[in-house]
Scaffold this motif. Structure first.
Motif, PDB file in Angstrom:
ATOM      1  N   GLY A  15       0.871  -1.162  -0.191  1.00  0.00           N
ATOM      2  CA  GLY A  15      -0.019   0.009  -0.107  1.00  0.00           C
ATOM      3  C   GLY A  15       0.793   1.036   0.042  1.00  0.00           C
ATOM      4  N   LEU A  16       1.936   1.219   0.737  1.00  0.00           N
ATOM      5  CA  LEU A  16       2.746   2.197   0.671  1.00  0.00           C
ATOM      6  C   LEU A  16       3.732   2.395  -0.827  1.00  0.00           C
ATOM      7  N   TYR A  17       3.975   1.037  -0.692  1.00  0.00           N
ATOM      8  CA  TYR A  17       4.889   1.662  -1.833  1.00  0.00           C
ATOM      9  C   TYR A  17       4.068   0.760  -3.921  1.00  0.00           C
ATOM     10  N   PRO A  18       3.112   1.513  -4.006  1.00  0.00           N
ATOM     11  CA  PRO A  18       1.888   0.698  -5.283  1.00  0.00           C
ATOM     12  C   PRO A  18       2.666   0.381  -6.213  1.00  0.00           C
ATOM     13  N   ASN A  19       3.386   1.202  -6.455  1.00  0.00           N
ATOM     14  CA  ASN A  19       4.770   1.524  -8.258  1.00  0.00           C
ATOM     15  C   ASN A  19       5.754   0.321  -8.132  1.00  0.00           C
ATOM     16  N   ARG A  20       5.979  -0.499  -7.014  1.00  0.00           N
ATOM     17  CA  ARG A  20       7.441  -0.863  -6.665  1.00  0.00           C
ATOM     18  C   ARG A  20       6.762  -2.327  -7.665  1.00  0.00           C
ATOM     19  N   MET A  21       7.750  -2.910  -7.945  1.00  0.00           N
ATOM     20  CA  MET A  21       8.180  -4.521  -9.078  1.00  0.00           C
ATOM     21  C   MET A  21       7.139  -5.199  -7.476  1.00  0.00           C
ATOM     22  N   SER A  22       8.239  -5.192  -6.403  1.00  0.00           N
ATOM     23  CA  SER A  22       7.546  -6.060  -5.519  1.00  0.00           C
ATOM     24  C   SER A  22       6.922  -5.843  -4.941  1.00  0.00           C
ATOM     25  N   SER A  23       5.445  -4.800  -4.912  1.00  0.00           N
ATOM     26  CA  SER A  23       4.621  -4.772  -4.782  1.00  0.00           C
ATOM     27  C   SER A  23       3.606  -5.594  -5.997  1.00  0.00           C
ATOM     28  N   ARG A  24       3.581  -5.175  -7.041  1.00  0.00           N
ATOM     29  CA  ARG A  24       2.827  -6.168  -8.000  1.00  0.00           C
ATOM     30  C   ARG A  24       3.567  -7.953  -7.592  1.00  0.00           C
TER      31      ARG A  24
END
Lengths: 307, 330
Positions: free
Chosen positions: A102-111
């Motif tokens: 939620g905090l870093y929605p654009n990071r690869m790991s979030s995806r």
């Protein structure tokens, strides 16, 4: 509920033929029927059941001859242990991952996290359970695949968490049971975080110069925990009630497996008692959720202190 | 004013969108001195709030400060590390938000929310910090601060919550407070009280304040100087008297004409035609020309700064003030 189950079970089949040996004569069969009280009219059976239930007696198991309640509570410990471990995993894994996504929605790991959570949602529990056994027990041979390991008693609680052998038996079924809930918590936490971070009070907290840890860990988390606790409370009930699949796959001696066996053997009192207990559990859990709710959210507190 | 707390120069804050970069703040230069209140006036979407957030360093992605400088007591804030900025926020620069119903965290007690603001910036015994909280609550006109500290935001009225928010802003005796429409969501009577308290505190502590608002009546009541913003730029600046009594820019004139007043009863209010332009597709030249009654071919070219004094200027080819009344031209 009790009416539905009690009469419904009568339709499914006659338990007597499961109990007597195939070459028993009519006299034997009649005797068994009379012993079980099945010769009486169904309404009378129900009234007797309710009378007993009010006094805490849910009848005796046809198969084991002991009281259904005692039989279930002997198996309940194992199930509760499984359910609590799964709940713990869901919170311990789900909330941090959800926060991160939620905090870093654009990071690869979030995806990656979000995609995996979709998998966790959509893969059937029994299949994942079988795969886990295949990988961790059969291929790698790291963990045992069936049964409950050694138990130890600590603070009056007998559980396999307290022994290494017990833990090794617990990990796979608990992980299997937790999988769906982990995905659920991840998605809930992420949605809450994304929404919460937009709120003015978060911006105001940041404008006060607070550290990110405090803004996220206190200001954000305390707000998003409210919906998470609500859902988890409801889910915990289903965690207990529907651990049937996992218990069956991993031969976990809990009450879910007892239920399946009892249904197969048409052991009516056990099935009825099981469902009664689950209903009671749901009520208790909902009560607990409401209590936790009032701790988290001052707006729903009934009495205000200092007034 | 020689004693400038804050000076921004050609500040540009850009939001990168799918269909291009939106310059929400487009070359804003302003300054505030100690104990001075600057009213930043403009319509919705004119970039006044973004200017405030840029100064305190809280522009959220996809926004970023693209150009210009923000000097706070001589220190450059643009490009400063997040950690250094955080040490300034709430300590030297504080902010008050528009909606008091939303700015306080609903699940934390007032004392928690006040204490953390102090303890984030200085080590202090809890009791001493609490005493400070009580003092400041008293200062903003909250009776029985001891009891109020133990309540949750939902137990307080809107005006009360805004007072708490203002108290939090003043807790560490900052040098600059950015107030982003702090009275817009309040009743007129409460509004007057809040303005009074804020003004009093600024005089008392020497705190500089940027009061962002769309309400000229409010600004006339609190500010020493006014900067009028339009489409991400400051179009006119001056003292309150200058801007209210002798406005130069047609936009300021239009804004003043839209204010209902007691001695113009029965006469329809003059409106500014049209809407604020989309900052993604600003007209060439003067951004206001499409809504301006005085616009002509000259306005196809962006007007340059017309300087009267360092803090009295406007950007217009056809100001309402006759050219000969201005003393100097740059």
């Amino acid at each position: 509920m009790s009416v539905l189950v009690f009469f419904g079970l009568n339709i499914i089949g006659d338990p007597v033929y499961m109990l007597v040996s195939p070459d028993a004569d009519q006299e034997d069969i009649d005797r068994v029927i009379r012993n079980l009280g099945l010769d009486r009219p169904i309404l009378e059976q129900y009234v007797l059941f309710v009378k007993g239930a009010l006094q805490g007696d849910l009848g005796n198991s046809f198969i084991f001859g002991e009281s259904a309640l005692g039989l279930i509570s002997r198996h309940m410990g194992a199930t509760l242990e499984l359910a609590f471990t799964a709940l713990f995993l869901a919170i311990a894994i789900g909330i941090p991952l959800g926060l991160y996504a939620g905090l870093y929605p654009n990071r690869m790991s979030s995806r990656v996290i979000m995609t995996s959570s979709i998998l966790g949602f959509s893969l059937p529990t029994f299949w994942v359970g079988l795969m886990m056994i295949l990988i961790f027990s059969v291929q790698l041979g790291w963990l045992p695949s069936t049964g409950r390991g050694d138990t130890a008693t600590f603070l009056g609680i007998t559980s396999s968490i307290f022994t290494l052998n017990g833990l090794s038996h617990l990990i796979l079924p608990a992980a299997n049971l937790a999988l769906l809930k982990v995905s659920l918590v991840i998605r809930l936490t992420r949605a809450g975080t994304r929404e919460g971070m937009q709120q003015d009070y978060i911006k105001f907290a940041r404008a006060k110069g607070l550290s990110t840890t405090r803004v996220v860990g206190v200001h954000l988390l305390k707000n998003i925990l409210i919906p998470i606790v609500t859902v988890l409370g409801l889910e915990f009930g289903s965690l207990i009630a529907f651990s049937v699949v996992t218990e069956t796959i991993f031969a976990w001696p809990g009450m879910g497996r007892l239920l399946i066996e009892s249904i197969l053997q048409l052991d009516r009192p056990v099935v009825v008692a099981y469902l009664m207990i689950i209903v009671a559990l749901f009520v208790v859990i909902n009560l607990l959720v409401d209590v936790v709710y009032s701790i988290l959210d001052p707006r729903v507190r009934l009495k205000e202190q200092g007034k | 004013m020689t004693d400038k707390v804050l000076v921004t120069k050609d500040l540009e804050t850009v939001f990168s969108m799918r269909d291009g970069d939106a310059k929400a703040v487009n070359g804003v230069s302003l300054s505030v001195g100690r104990g001075e209140v600057l009213g930043l006036v403009g319509e919705s979407g004119s970039g006044k709030s973004v200017t405030g957030f840029s100064i305190i360093g809280l522009v959220d992605a996809p926004g970023r400060i693209a150009k210009g400088s923000i000097k706070f007591q001589g220190t450059e804030l643009v490009g400063m590390s997040e950690n250094d900025l955080r040490a300034l926020r709430g300590n030297r620069i504080a902010m008050i938000f528009q909606d008091p119903m939303m700015t306080l965290n609903p699940v934390l007690r007032i004392d928690t929310q006040m204490l953390e603001a102090i303890l984030a910036h200085r080590k202090m015994p809890r009791a001493q910090a609490l005493a400070r909280c009580r003092d400041v609550l008293n200062l903003v006109g909250i009776a029985a601060p001891e009891e109020r500290l133990k309540t949750y935001p939902h137990e307080l009225s809107g005006g009360m919550r805004q007072r708490v928010a203002i108290a939090i802003a003043f807790l560490n005796e900052p040098d600059l407070i950015i107030a982003d429409e702090p009275t817009t969501a309040l009743d007129v009577t409460i509004q007057a009280q809040i303005i009074h308290e804020a003004q009093k505190l600024c005089r008392l502590t020497g705190t500089a304040m940027i009061w962002i608002t769309h309400d000229l009546a409010v600004v006339a009541g609190i500010a020493d100087r006014i900067a009028v913003m339009y489409a991400g730029r400051i179009v006119e600046q001056g003292t309150v008297d200058e801007v209210i009594d002798t406005p130069a820019h047609p936009y300021t004139v239009g804004l003043l004409g839209s204010v209902p007043s007691a001695n113009k009863r029965g006469v329809p209010l003059r409106q500014i035609p049209g809407m604020t332009p989309n900052i993604l597709s600003l007209p060439v030249g003067c951004p206001f020309r499409e809504r301006c009654s005085r616009a002509d071919e000259m306005c196809q070219v962006e007007p340059s700064r017309h300087v009267v004094r360092e803090d009295r200027d406007w950007f217009c080819h056809h100001p309402h003030i006759a050219p000969d009344t201005s003393e100097a031209t740059q």
